[in-house]
Scaffold this motif. Structure first.
Motif, short mmCIF file in Angstrom:
data_model
loop_
_atom_site.label_atom_id
_atom_site.label_comp_id
_atom_site.label_asym_id
_atom_site.label_seq_id
_atom_site.Cartn_x
_atom_site.Cartn_y
_atom_site.Cartn_z
N LEU A 197 -4.18 -3.88 7.61
CA LEU A 197 -4.11 -3.56 6.18
C LEU A 197 -3.75 -2.09 5.97
O LEU A 197 -2.91 -1.76 5.13
N ILE A 203 -0.21 -0.68 4.19
CA ILE A 203 -0.18 0.18 3.00
C ILE A 203 0.56 1.49 3.28
O ILE A 203 1.38 1.94 2.49
N THR A 223 4.19 0.03 2.06
CA THR A 223 4.11 0.41 0.65
C THR A 223 4.48 1.88 0.43
O THR A 223 5.42 2.20 -0.30
N ILE A 253 2.10 -8.03 2.95
CA ILE A 253 1.05 -7.19 2.34
C ILE A 253 1.69 -6.00 1.65
O ILE A 253 1.36 -5.65 0.51
N GLY A 254 2.64 -5.35 2.36
CA GLY A 254 3.32 -4.20 1.78
C GLY A 254 4.13 -4.56 0.56
O GLY A 254 4.15 -3.80 -0.43
N LEU A 273 3.57 -7.03 -1.59
CA LEU A 273 2.66 -7.32 -2.69
C LEU A 273 2.11 -6.03 -3.32
O LEU A 273 1.95 -5.95 -4.54
N THR A 274 1.80 -5.04 -2.50
CA THR A 274 1.27 -3.79 -3.05
C THR A 274 2.35 -2.92 -3.66
O THR A 274 2.05 -1.99 -4.42
N LEU A 275 3.63 -3.19 -3.37
CA LEU A 275 4.73 -2.51 -4.05
C LEU A 275 5.04 -3.13 -5.41
O LEU A 275 5.55 -2.47 -6.31
N TRP A 312 4.98 -1.67 -9.12
CA TRP A 312 5.87 -0.56 -9.48
C TRP A 312 7.34 -0.96 -9.51
O TRP A 312 8.21 -0.13 -9.68
#
Length: 250
Positions: free
Chosen positions: A36, A40, A44, A153-154, A156-158, A161
């Motif tokens: 994780l 990130i 991300t 994961i990356g 989804l966290t981008l 924005w």
């Protein structure tokens, strides 16, 4: 940011096919926190800050500032893996850093603006973590196995924005090239190599990239450095050659 998002999503497709074909999809539960954190910082923050650095200062400046990474790696690897600072490594690091400074402030048609410097240095730090995390995971997972989990994961966290826009066939072709060549192909080759090299040596040898990026940016977009900027690129190349030719390290 949309470029960063699609880079992660499309590259996930390539790594996913490879991982499923080789049946390399396992993930130890106790490795999840590190995965994780890697996702990130390495997807991300890295993809996002690098694209913002390109937007703020151009491809050549962003690519060169990305290679402050060896300096970060040399310091981090000293504590993480107890890698020694040899005289050759110190000289190569010094050449790399002076070269980066020359390129960033050398003038020409490219400008090292404050936003470009901030995003570029952020990208460099995040990129340095690839070498640290890569060394940590290199004996545990193959690159398809690892990126099978990192990239979604990356992405989804981008997503918060990202502002999606209509894209031409040429734009989609460029995105697929970034995913296939600059992400899947590059990461696969790197993680094969990091098994045999010190993290800091691999990082410095990879600084050939901004020199090539500067040449491509000149011919494609007319981005040109001053004499000082090109001298800085030569210093970076000299650092690469020092690390490749030095048999006392690695």
């Amino acid at each position: 940011m949309e470029v960063a998002f699609w880079r992660a999503v499309l590259a996930w497709g390539f790594f996913g096919v490879h991982a499923l074909a080789t049946r390399a999809v396992r993930l130890r539960l106790h490795d999840l926190p590190m995965v994780l954190l890697f996702a990130i910082t390495g997807v991300t923050l890295f993809y996002g800050s690098y694209q913002m650095a390109i937007r703020a200062g151009g491809a050549a400046v962003a690519a060169v500032l990305l290679y402050t990474a060896p300096a970060w790696v040399a310091v981090l690897a000293r504590f993480a893996f107890r890698e020694l600072f040899t005289p050759t490594k110190i000289l190569a690091l010094a050449l790399t850093l002076v070269g980066v400074v020359c390129v960033a402030w050398g003038g020409g048609t490219v400008q090292g603006t404050l936003p470009a410097l901030a995003f570029g240095l952020s990208a460099g730090f995040c990129y340095s973590l690839y070498y640290i995390f890569g060394k940590f995971f290199s004996t545990r997972y193959t690159s398809p196995n690892l990126f099978f989990y990192l990239l979604p994961i990356g992405a989804l966290t981008l997503l918060p924005w990202v502002e999606f826009t209509a894209k031409s066939p040429t734009a989609w072709g460029a995105l697929f090239c970034i995913a296939a060549l600059s992400t899947y192909g590059a990461y696969f080759c790197y993680y094969k190599g990091v098994r045999y090299l010190e993290a800091s040596r691999a990082a410095i040898a990879a600084t050939l990239e901004p020199v090539i990026a500067a040449v491509v940016a000149f011919f494609w977009w007319g981005e040109a450095f001053s004499f000082t900027g090109y001298a800085g690129s030569a210093m970076i190349l000299a650092a690469v050659l020092l690390m490749v030719l030095d048999r006392r390290v690695g």
